[in-house]
Design a protein around this motif. Structure first.
Motif, PDB file in Angstrom:
ATOM      1  N   MET A 279       0.848  -1.191   0.000  1.00  0.00           N
ATOM      2  CA  MET A 279       0.000   0.000   0.000  1.00  0.00           C
ATOM      3  C   MET A 279       0.885   1.243   0.000  1.00  0.00           C
ATOM      4  N   TYR A 280       0.526   2.200  -0.867  1.00  0.00           N
ATOM      5  CA  TYR A 280       1.298   3.424  -1.028  1.00  0.00           C
ATOM      6  C   TYR A 280       0.412   4.634  -0.752  1.00  0.00           C
ATOM      7  N   PHE A 281       1.016   5.660  -0.150  1.00  0.00           N
ATOM      8  CA  PHE A 281       0.302   6.903   0.166  1.00  0.00           C
ATOM      9  C   PHE A 281       0.886   8.048  -0.665  1.00  0.00           C
ATOM     10  N   ARG A 282       0.004   8.855  -1.224  1.00  0.00           N
ATOM     11  CA  ARG A 282       0.434   9.934  -2.113  1.00  0.00           C
ATOM     12  C   ARG A 282       0.964  11.140  -1.337  1.00  0.00           C
ATOM     13  N   ARG A 283       2.151  11.542  -1.735  1.00  0.00           N
ATOM     14  CA  ARG A 283       2.729  12.797  -1.236  1.00  0.00           C
ATOM     15  C   ARG A 283       3.152  13.596  -2.471  1.00  0.00           C
ATOM     16  N   GLY A 284       2.361  14.596  -2.809  1.00  0.00           N
ATOM     17  CA  GLY A 284       2.628  15.357  -4.030  1.00  0.00           C
ATOM     18  C   GLY A 284       2.402  14.495  -5.251  1.00  0.00           C
ATOM     19  N   ASP A 285       3.409  14.402  -6.100  1.00  0.00           N
ATOM     20  CA  ASP A 285       3.302  13.620  -7.337  1.00  0.00           C
ATOM     21  C   ASP A 285       3.839  12.199  -7.185  1.00  0.00           C
ATOM     22  N   VAL A 286       4.184  11.809  -5.976  1.00  0.00           N
ATOM     23  CA  VAL A 286       4.803  10.505  -5.742  1.00  0.00           C
ATOM     24  C   VAL A 286       3.995   9.723  -4.720  1.00  0.00           C
ATOM     25  N   TYR A 287       3.871   8.429  -4.942  1.00  0.00           N
ATOM     26  CA  TYR A 287       3.285   7.535  -3.952  1.00  0.00           C
ATOM     27  C   TYR A 287       4.416   6.848  -3.187  1.00  0.00           C
ATOM     28  N   GLU A 288       4.417   6.992  -1.866  1.00  0.00           N
ATOM     29  CA  GLU A 288       5.476   6.424  -1.034  1.00  0.00           C
ATOM     30  C   GLU A 288       4.976   5.177  -0.309  1.00  0.00           C
ATOM     31  N   ALA A 289       5.884   4.225  -0.092  1.00  0.00           N
ATOM     32  CA  ALA A 289       5.550   3.004   0.645  1.00  0.00           C
ATOM     33  C   ALA A 289       4.910   3.374   1.975  1.00  0.00           C
ATOM     34  N   PHE A 290       3.804   2.731   2.292  1.00  0.00           N
ATOM     35  CA  PHE A 290       3.038   3.073   3.496  1.00  0.00           C
ATOM     36  C   PHE A 290       2.832   1.871   4.421  1.00  0.00           C
ATOM     37  N   GLY A 291       2.336   0.759   3.890  1.00  0.00           N
ATOM     38  CA  GLY A 291       2.086  -0.413   4.717  1.00  0.00           C
ATOM     39  C   GLY A 291       1.861  -1.644   3.862  1.00  0.00           C
ATOM     40  N   LEU A 292       1.856  -2.785   4.519  1.00  0.00           N
ATOM     41  CA  LEU A 292       1.709  -4.047   3.803  1.00  0.00           C
ATOM     42  C   LEU A 292       0.625  -4.875   4.493  1.00  0.00           C
ATOM     43  N   PRO A 293      -0.639  -4.792   4.024  1.00  0.00           N
ATOM     44  CA  PRO A 293      -1.716  -5.550   4.639  1.00  0.00           C
ATOM     45  C   PRO A 293      -1.790  -6.982   4.101  1.00  0.00           C
ATOM     46  N   VAL A 294      -1.955  -7.941   5.020  1.00  0.00           N
ATOM     47  CA  VAL A 294      -2.157  -9.351   4.684  1.00  0.00           C
ATOM     48  C   VAL A 294      -3.581  -9.712   5.099  1.00  0.00           C
ATOM     49  N   LEU A 295      -4.374 -10.258   4.174  1.00  0.00           N
ATOM     50  CA  LEU A 295      -5.809 -10.469   4.396  1.00  0.00           C
ATOM     51  C   LEU A 295      -6.136 -11.940   4.629  1.00  0.00           C
ATOM     52  N   THR A 296      -7.136 -12.166   5.477  1.00  0.00           N
ATOM     53  CA  THR A 296      -7.701 -13.491   5.692  1.00  0.00           C
ATOM     54  C   THR A 296      -9.192 -13.434   5.390  1.00  0.00           C
ATOM     55  N   PHE A 297      -9.668 -14.388   4.608  1.00  0.00           N
ATOM     56  CA  PHE A 297     -11.095 -14.472   4.284  1.00  0.00           C
ATOM     57  C   PHE A 297     -11.787 -15.503   5.166  1.00  0.00           C
ATOM     58  N   THR A 298     -13.025 -15.201   5.521  1.00  0.00           N
ATOM     59  CA  THR A 298     -13.958 -16.190   6.048  1.00  0.00           C
ATOM     60  C   THR A 298     -15.187 -16.117   5.152  1.00  0.00           C
ATOM     61  N   GLY A 299     -15.393 -17.160   4.375  1.00  0.00           N
ATOM     62  CA  GLY A 299     -16.444 -17.081   3.372  1.00  0.00           C
ATOM     63  C   GLY A 299     -16.082 -16.040   2.332  1.00  0.00           C
ATOM     64  N   SER A 300     -17.014 -15.169   2.018  1.00  0.00           N
ATOM     65  CA  SER A 300     -16.776 -14.168   0.973  1.00  0.00           C
ATOM     66  C   SER A 300     -16.345 -12.817   1.527  1.00  0.00           C
ATOM     67  N   ARG A 301     -16.098 -12.749   2.839  1.00  0.00           N
ATOM     68  CA  ARG A 301     -15.720 -11.472   3.440  1.00  0.00           C
ATOM     69  C   ARG A 301     -14.369 -11.570   4.134  1.00  0.00           C
ATOM     70  N   VAL A 302     -13.765 -10.406   4.326  1.00  0.00           N
ATOM     71  CA  VAL A 302     -12.470 -10.334   4.997  1.00  0.00           C
ATOM     72  C   VAL A 302     -12.693 -10.389   6.507  1.00  0.00           C
ATOM     73  N   SER A 303     -12.042 -11.343   7.163  1.00  0.00           N
ATOM     74  CA  SER A 303     -12.223 -11.507   8.607  1.00  0.00           C
ATOM     75  C   SER A 303     -11.022 -11.038   9.420  1.00  0.00           C
ATOM     76  N   HIS A 304      -9.894 -10.786   8.756  1.00  0.00           N
ATOM     77  CA  HIS A 304      -8.696 -10.354   9.484  1.00  0.00           C
ATOM     78  C   HIS A 304      -7.764  -9.627   8.531  1.00  0.00           C
ATOM     79  N   VAL A 305      -7.218  -8.524   9.011  1.00  0.00           N
ATOM     80  CA  VAL A 305      -6.167  -7.809   8.283  1.00  0.00           C
ATOM     81  C   VAL A 305      -5.020  -7.543   9.249  1.00  0.00           C
ATOM     82  N   ALA A 306      -3.828  -7.982   8.859  1.00  0.00           N
ATOM     83  CA  ALA A 306      -2.612  -7.604   9.582  1.00  0.00           C
ATOM     84  C   ALA A 306      -1.869  -6.617   8.691  1.00  0.00           C
TER      85      ALA A 306
END
Length: 330
Positions: A279-306
């Motif tokens: 995930m990148y966040f915009r600062r001016g004309d550049v997107y800078e590294a922001f975070g790295l989310p890892v997702l877990t699904f339960t059924g068709s929905r997201v049940s956990h994000v780290a």
């Protein structure tokens, strides 16, 4: 008398085992960087001792013995690597202050490609999604190191008790007793680990597309709809964790620096056999590294994000630290 195998023979036989040994050390340590160091140490020790290897066990078993011993020695002087949910505190309110736990050696995700989870024979246990999923790695951190080793070798790698006893220089009776205690403790910490991890369904893949669109469009209501009612969001190095889709929505509104469409960009990756993003966040004309989310699904929905905020992980996953604004526009 036959000639002893050369060191070239050692490298030829040992190199194909490197990824599975990395996965093993990662399960033991919870850190991709520590695991890489211990694999290097394992190969160095094995190289030096290879002249004395008599072949009474397979080279694979011998290397696992060296790697496991190295991990147990390392764990003598290192704290466990938790996620915020593993610290024992209750869930936090989204509007409360964020507290950083810089002193905590946090759990790290691992790229699928480093351990072969994204390719190869799906029947091979060392490359299965189940064997490296984030919930398992986090749960293993609650076990004492020796229990952790026994459970990984027996239940993850499916070794016989006699083989584990050989690796740990103990008896099969001791292995079986240790395994029983480890299983009981793991059931207390994370009883849902018995649920198999399946490949993403078409609906889940569609939800991932909606997830990306919702964040990039700063559609908080849309984000909330993608979560299960009791979903969990955690984000080391911050010590709090947040439960409930509505609470996660308030957390995003309150603490995420993004405030309008186009502030965020997401690049798909795979971590721990699960969908993830850079995930990148915009600062001016550049997107800078922001975070790295890892997702877990339960059924068709997201049940956990780290959501991991260690920017060094972008290098580990082969992601650039910046994106040009022009290259990320739809």
């Amino acid at each position: 008398m036959t000639d002893r195998p050369s060191n070239e023979d050692f490298l030829r036989q040992a190199d194909p085992l490197r990824r599975e040994l990395l996965a093993h050390c990662y399960r033991m340590l919870g850190s991709v960087h520590d695991a890489e160091d211990l694999v290097q140490e394992t190969y160095l020790r094995a190289w030096r001792a290879y002249d004395g290897f008599e072949g009474r066990s397979s080279l694979r078993t011998w290397l696992y013995r060296i790697a496991t011993t190295a991990c147990l020695t390392a764990l003598d002087s290192r704290s466990r690597r938790p996620l915020p949910t593993g610290l024992g505190a209750p869930a936090s309110e989204a509007t409360g202050p964020l507290v950083e736990g810089d002193e905590v050696p946090w759990l790290e995700p691992i790229p699928d490609g480093m351990v072969g989870a994204g390719a190869g024979d799906p029947a091979t246990i060392v490359t299965s999604r189940d064997s490296i999923r984030l919930a398992l790695i986090a749960a293993l951190q609650h076990l004492p190191p020796r229990q952790r080793a026994v459970l990984i070798l027996r239940d993850v790698l499916k070794w016989r008790a006699a083989e584990v006893a050989e690796v740990l220089d103990t008896t099969t009776v001791a292995v079986n007793s240790t395994l029983q205690r480890a299983r009981a403790q793991l059931d207390e910490v994370s009883p849902s680990l018995d649920d198999p991890v399946e490949p993403l369904t078409a609906e889940q893949r569609a939800q991932l597309d909606r997830y990306v669109a919702a964040f990039q469009n700063y559609d908080v209501a849309g984000i909330v709809q993608l979560f299960t009612k009791d979903a969990v969001w955690e984000m080391p190095p911050f010590t709090g964790w947040y439960q409930g889709a509505d609470n996660i929505g308030r957390l995003i509104v309150t603490n995420c620096p993004a405030k309008q469409p186009g502030d965020l960009r997401l690049m798909p990756i795979e971590a721990n056999g699960q969908p993830a993003f850079g995930m990148y966040f915009r600062r001016g004309d550049v997107y800078e590294a922001f975070g790295l989310p890892v997702l877990t699904f339960t059924g068709s929905r997201v049940s956990h994000v780290a959501m991991f905020f260690d920017l060094g992980l972008f290098d580990t996953f082969g992601l650039p630290r910046t994106l040009s604004g022009a290259s990320t526009r739809n």
